[in-house]
Design a protein around this motif. Structure first.
Motif, short mmCIF file in Angstrom:
data_model
loop_
_atom_site.label_atom_id
_atom_site.label_comp_id
_atom_site.label_asym_id
_atom_site.label_seq_id
_atom_site.Cartn_x
_atom_site.Cartn_y
_atom_site.Cartn_z
N PHE A 23 0.83 -1.21 0.00
CA PHE A 23 0.00 0.00 0.00
C PHE A 23 0.87 1.26 0.00
O PHE A 23 1.84 1.38 0.75
N ARG A 24 0.47 2.20 -0.86
CA ARG A 24 1.14 3.50 -0.90
C ARG A 24 0.10 4.61 -0.86
O ARG A 24 -0.93 4.53 -1.54
N ALA A 25 0.36 5.62 -0.07
CA ALA A 25 -0.55 6.76 0.04
C ALA A 25 -0.44 7.64 -1.20
O ALA A 25 0.54 7.56 -1.94
N PRO A 26 -1.43 8.49 -1.46
CA PRO A 26 -1.33 9.44 -2.57
C PRO A 26 -0.07 10.30 -2.43
O PRO A 26 0.38 10.58 -1.31
N TRP A 27 0.47 10.74 -3.57
CA TRP A 27 1.73 11.48 -3.57
C TRP A 27 1.65 12.75 -2.74
O TRP A 27 2.66 13.22 -2.21
N TRP A 28 0.42 13.31 -2.61
CA TRP A 28 0.29 14.56 -1.88
C TRP A 28 0.10 14.34 -0.37
O TRP A 28 -0.22 15.27 0.36
N GLN A 29 0.30 13.11 0.09
CA GLN A 29 0.30 12.82 1.53
C GLN A 29 1.67 12.29 1.94
O GLN A 29 1.87 11.11 2.13
N GLY A 88 0.87 4.50 5.27
CA GLY A 88 -0.41 4.34 5.94
C GLY A 88 -0.55 5.15 7.21
O GLY A 88 -1.65 5.47 7.63
N GLY A 89 0.60 5.46 7.86
CA GLY A 89 0.50 6.20 9.11
C GLY A 89 -0.19 5.39 10.19
O GLY A 89 -0.20 4.16 10.16
N HIS A 90 -0.79 6.07 11.15
CA HIS A 90 -1.51 5.39 12.22
C HIS A 90 -3.00 5.40 11.89
O HIS A 90 -3.67 6.43 11.96
N VAL A 91 -3.50 4.24 11.52
CA VAL A 91 -4.90 4.05 11.11
C VAL A 91 -5.26 5.10 10.04
O VAL A 91 -6.33 5.72 10.10
N GLY A 92 -4.36 5.29 9.10
CA GLY A 92 -4.59 6.22 8.00
C GLY A 92 -5.07 5.49 6.78
O GLY A 92 -6.26 5.25 6.60
N PHE A 93 -4.13 5.10 5.92
CA PHE A 93 -4.43 4.31 4.73
C PHE A 93 -5.45 4.99 3.82
O PHE A 93 -6.30 4.34 3.21
N ALA A 94 -5.40 6.33 3.75
CA ALA A 94 -6.28 7.04 2.82
C ALA A 94 -5.78 6.81 1.39
O ALA A 94 -4.58 6.74 1.13
N SER A 95 -6.70 6.69 0.44
CA SER A 95 -6.33 6.46 -0.95
C SER A 95 -7.40 7.03 -1.85
O SER A 95 -8.47 7.47 -1.41
N GLY A 96 -7.12 7.01 -3.15
CA GLY A 96 -8.07 7.51 -4.13
C GLY A 96 -7.87 8.98 -4.44
O GLY A 96 -6.97 9.64 -3.93
N ALA A 97 -8.77 9.49 -5.31
CA ALA A 97 -8.69 10.88 -5.75
C ALA A 97 -8.99 11.84 -4.59
O ALA A 97 -9.64 11.47 -3.61
N TRP A 98 -8.49 13.07 -4.75
CA TRP A 98 -8.73 14.12 -3.74
C TRP A 98 -10.21 14.20 -3.40
O TRP A 98 -11.05 14.15 -4.27
N PRO A 99 -10.58 14.28 -2.09
CA PRO A 99 -9.67 14.34 -0.93
C PRO A 99 -9.34 12.98 -0.34
O PRO A 99 -8.97 12.90 0.83
#
Length: 323
Positions: A6-12, A294-305
């Motif tokens: 898993f990789r977060a969006p480039w802007w995170q 992913g950070g701590h319980v992060g794992f946000a993905s997909g288009a903004w936001p």
């Protein structure tokens, strides 16, 4: 998705942004609606359990979510799991640790990271009341408690749940606690927890003056100082060091018999990567996912936001194989 990559969006960039963005900014979907039950505990206290009310068959599986420190059914990961369980046709139950449902619990005790007895009682009570199989997910503090329960119960855990997952759990509480008390972590996250933990503990002191050193608690600025005054002694430990050592799940992971997924991002600000378990420190029943982001319980993905459904989708897909 191979979630281990898993990789977060480039802007995170970095674990801090990935942690904070997921909790505050990412899309979480429709606000869940819950049905709440109050359960009386064997020791004269109570907990509140929130149940999903989306359509699901009576015999469908129930996912049990054990939340993190000062979490609840309103936490962003609980909302995301609600959406994913609705898509899968699973029931979702969120038992609140004592004092976390919006109303103070009755007893002087609260909850702690190693409370495997409470986890066991909750799962046994749920098993009696649901029509389908149980699977369990623990997040952060709840993940350590769940993993520790699996290690303590060994083969007996298989009688209650088909599979379990611990997400971003500080399995080595000593390493995690020390890490949270240093540098940027001390200023970003510790005050957030202390804002609710300290008033709750002071309310316990009002119930029982002299329960602990009130002035020491008011001066506490780190979780170690708080746990040294309140959490450790009130819950049967000598002090914070004794609590963190004895409540950690990591030493028990070789005893786990139930299928258990341990998901930890390697850039988690709460959990240093050097403390994560290695394959030779766990049993054959344990699977390790340690993605770089992913950070701590992060794992946000997909288009903004971005959204926070990727982790719940991956974890429930892993659990589904055991049903």
């Amino acid at each position: 998705m191979n979630f281990e990559q898993f990789r977060a969006p480039w802007w995170q960039p970095g674990g801090h942004v990935q942690t904070i963005w997921a909790a505050l900014c990412a899309r979480q979907g429709q606000t869940p609606a819950w049905r709440r039950e109050r359960w009386e505990t064997p020791d004269g206290d109570f907990i509140d359990v929130d149940f999903s009310i989306h359509p699901a068959d009576t015999g469908a599986p129930t996912l049990v979510l054990f939340h993190g420190l000062e979490g609840s059914s309103s936490s962003h990961y609980a909302k995301a799991l609600y959406q994913v369980c609705a898509q899968r046709g699973w029931h979702l139950a969120v038992p609140h640790f004592r004092g976390c449902s919006g109303e103070p619990n009755r007893l002087l005790r609260a909850y702690h990271s190693g409370d495997s007895d409470e986890v066991d009682w909750i799962l046994r009570r749920l098993q009696q009341g649901v029509g389908g199989e149980l699977v369990a997910v623990g997040v952060s503090l709840g993940g350590n408690a769940l993993a520790r329960w699996a290690g303590v119960q060994r083969q007996a855990a298989l009688e209650l749940v088909k599979g379990a997952a611990a997400v971003c759990a500080p399995l080595d509480l000593v390493a995690g606690g020390v890490h949270l008390g240093r540098g940027l972590n001390r200023w970003l996250y510790t005050p957030m927890f202390m804002r609710t933990l300290v008033p709750k503990a002071l309310a316990k002191w009002q119930q029982s003056p002299g329960l602990f050193d009130r002035l020491r608690l008011q001066r506490a600025r780190t979780l170690h100082e708080f746990d040294d005054v309140y959490t450790g002694p009130v819950h049967g430990f000598r002090d914070a060091d004794d609590y963190w050592s004895r409540a950690s799940a990591k030493p028990l992971l070789k005893q786990v018999a139930v299928p258990l997924l341990l998901l930890n991002a390697r850039n988690d600000p709460f959990v240093p990567a050097c403390s994560l378990p290695t394959p030779d420190e766990v049993s054959a029943a344990v699977q390790l996912w340690q993605p770089p982001h992913g950070g701590h319980v992060g794992f946000a993905s997909g288009a903004w936001p971005a959204h926070v459904h990727a982790m719940p989708l991956a974890v429930t897909e892993w659990l589904e194989q055991w049903l």
